[in-house]
Design an enzyme around this catalytic site. Structure first.
Site, PDB file in Angstrom:
ATOM      1  N   HIS A  89       0.637  -1.121  -0.223  1.00  0.00           N
ATOM      2  CA  HIS A  89       0.216  -0.169   0.002  1.00  0.00           C
ATOM      3  C   HIS A  89       0.914   0.873  -0.044  1.00  0.00           C
ATOM      4  O   HIS A  89       0.448   2.181   0.527  1.00  0.00           O
ATOM      5  CB  HIS A  89      -0.469   0.182   0.827  1.00  0.00           C
ATOM      6  N   ASP A 193      -4.584  -6.960   6.395  1.00  0.00           N
ATOM      7  CA  ASP A 193      -3.626  -7.184   5.938  1.00  0.00           C
ATOM      8  C   ASP A 193      -2.224  -8.418   6.530  1.00  0.00           C
ATOM      9  O   ASP A 193      -1.595  -8.711   4.975  1.00  0.00           O
ATOM     10  CB  ASP A 193      -2.998  -5.779   6.712  1.00  0.00           C
ATOM     11  N   THR A 411      -6.104   9.421   8.227  1.00  0.00           N
ATOM     12  CA  THR A 411      -7.605  11.137   8.408  1.00  0.00           C
ATOM     13  C   THR A 411      -8.285  11.309   9.624  1.00  0.00           C
ATOM     14  O   THR A 411      -8.081  11.755   9.439  1.00  0.00           O
ATOM     15  CB  THR A 411      -8.190  10.996   6.989  1.00  0.00           C
TER      16      THR A 411
END
Length: 494
Positions: A89, A193, A411
């Site tokens: 990623h 993941d 975020t």
């Protein structure tokens, strides 16, 4: 807890302070530029992950005289962006460019290789700075607290992620991947993941920044099946649709989902929030619809598989006959009670044994207490605070996971960190912080020097960064991470 009313701030019982050098006659408000006539506030941030850097960025932007020092226990910056984001990623790591701009500001300094709470105490930082922000994240993992958890073959997902991402403390983990089946306990993004890295063809990872040691182990891995276990049902999974889609499309693998787990779900998702509805619809289609010819052919050729097991809680790790390692895991079978967010898993009394040779615990990260002087809630694993102000300790703040618990994405952390820095600047304006000049890093550097601690600067990191990039070029990787602190210090001439 962190988002309560400003009025609760009076609960802190702040001591009377002298008229502040920073006091302004105007009403403080978010985003206000401070007068260049005001004195320079010295602010310290502990932790250089996303929370630390976003806090520093906001402070520097909204106070044109502030100086921010960032202290970090690792020799290198960026926290979970470097050590937690999966190597496949790379786009998520682009925030490092923004953090680098912050660190290069002439009003910001990075000091790595400094363990706050050991090399320097929080009260010593408070003496040196007008304000201290604790942003050191969640550096521990939740334990399972079940029999057999200590057996070889039981690994925390946090340590496994640290191992393949080059976290120095996990560099010698050496997980045994010689088994056929692995079980991951937990159904969040970290669990997916870990499953994805275990099952991704190694040639697909060769051009990422995964460590060479991990890549070598994955090339030799015999793991063919990964079960991802959750105590509740499909409507309560904690992963997001992006990660699920990646698993469904993973080359050389096929999904295993029991259609009976999704019975009646179509009607129940009509009123849930759109992100949850889209995620559940994708799970439903994958579990219940017959794949098209092309997808069916792809799955038929797959040599590896992954599956979601719902309504199961770990009860005991089962040992081999000689008791030396993992042979399987006993799962309690659950039913759900309650509705919506209050839905909880209740054991039915039935159990199920699942054979496996590797158990990865992914039931959550947690923070540790950093210093005896700092309040800490061991049950919640956070520093008690109101909007980032540490309770009963004026001038001490927190941001990120040590403030909120391990929730959200980068975020989310950004928004939270901006809120903490906003509260700090409000307090500065209102005269609630010390008004006398503070020495900042000058005093701390003197203490560290006496204690034999040699900090690493951001320019030192840039030398290590250049070395990593250089080493990666030889094999077509973006970098080959340095994982041994002694080697890093030698490269820097320390």
């Amino acid at each position: 807890m962190a988002l309560r009313s400003w009025r609760l701030w009076h609960w802190f019982a702040l001591p009377r302070v002298r008229p502040s050098l920073f006091r302004s006659t105007s009403t403080p408000r978010f985003g206000q530029q401070f007068s260049t006539q005001e004195k320079t506030p010295q602010i310290c941030v502990v932790g250089s992950g996303p929370a630390g850097f976003y806090t520093a960025q906001h402070l520097l932007k909204h106070h044109t005289q502030a100086h921010v020092d960032i202290y970090e226990k690792q020799l290198v910056p960026f926290g979970l962006v470097r050590f937690g984001v999966a190597p496949d990623h790379p786009e998520v790591k682009n925030v490092i460019n923004t953090f680098t701009q912050t660190a290069r500001s002439d009003r910001c300094a990075f000091w790595g290789n400094v363990v706050v709470g050991r090399d320097v105490s929080v009260p010593e930082l408070q003496e040196a700075y007008h304000a201290v922000v604790l942003s050191y994240g969640a550096e521990d993992h939740q334990t399972l607290e079940i029999p057999g958890e200590e057996l070889p073959g039981v690994v925390s997902a946090r340590a496994f992620v640290g191992w393949y991402n080059g976290l120095p403390e996990n560099r010698e983990l050496a997980p045994d991947l010689s088994c056929d089946t692995a079980v991951i306990l937990g159904q969040g993004n970290v669990a997916l993941d870990v499953a994805r890295i275990l099952l991704t063809p190694p040639e697909h990872l060769e051009k990422t920044d995964i460590t060479e040691v991990a890549l070598r182990a994955l090339r030799q891995s015999r793991v063919k099946t990964v079960w991802i276990v959750g105590r509740r049902g499909p409507l309560q999974v904690a992963f997001t649709i992006k990660e699920l889609r990646e698993m469904i499309q993973l080359p050389g693998t096929r999904p295993i989902l029991d259609p009976s787990n999704f019975s009646g779900l179509q009607d129940r998702i009509k009123d849930v929030a759109r992100p949850r509805r889209r995620l559940t619809e994708l799970l439903l289609r994958t579990a219940t619809e017959k794949p098209g010819a092309e997808e069916a052919a792809r799955q038929a050729m797959a040599s590896r598989a992954w599956g979601l097991r719902f309504f199961r809680s770990p009860q005991q790790v089962l040992p081999t006959s000689d008791g030396r390692r993992v042979a399987g895991i006993r799962l309690a079978v659950n039913r759900l009670e309650g509705v919506g967010e209050s839905t909880r898993a209740v054991p039915t009394g039935d159990v199920e044994d699942l054979p496996c040779g590797l158990v990865l615990s992914s039931v959550g990260y947690k923070s540790r207490p950093i210093d005896p002087s700092v309040p800490f809630d061991p049950k919640l694993g956070v520093i008690p605070n109101i909007e980032g102000r540490v309770m009963k300790v004026p001038g001490l703040y927190c941001s990120g996971w040590v403030k909120t618990g391990p929730t959200g994405v980068i975020t989310t952390t950004m928004t939270d960190s901006f809120l903490t820095s906003q509260m700090l600047l409000q307090d500065l304006k209102a005269g609630l912080l010390p008004s006398d000049p503070r020495p900042g890093c000058t005093a701390v550097q003197a203490l560290l020097s006496k204690r034999g601690v040699r900090p690493v600067s951001f320019s030192d990191w840039e030398k290590l960064d250049a070395e990593e990039v250089s080493r990666g070029q030889a094999s077509g990787k973006p970098r080959e991470k340095l994982v041994d602190p002694r080697e890093m210090l030698q490269l820097l001439g320390h």
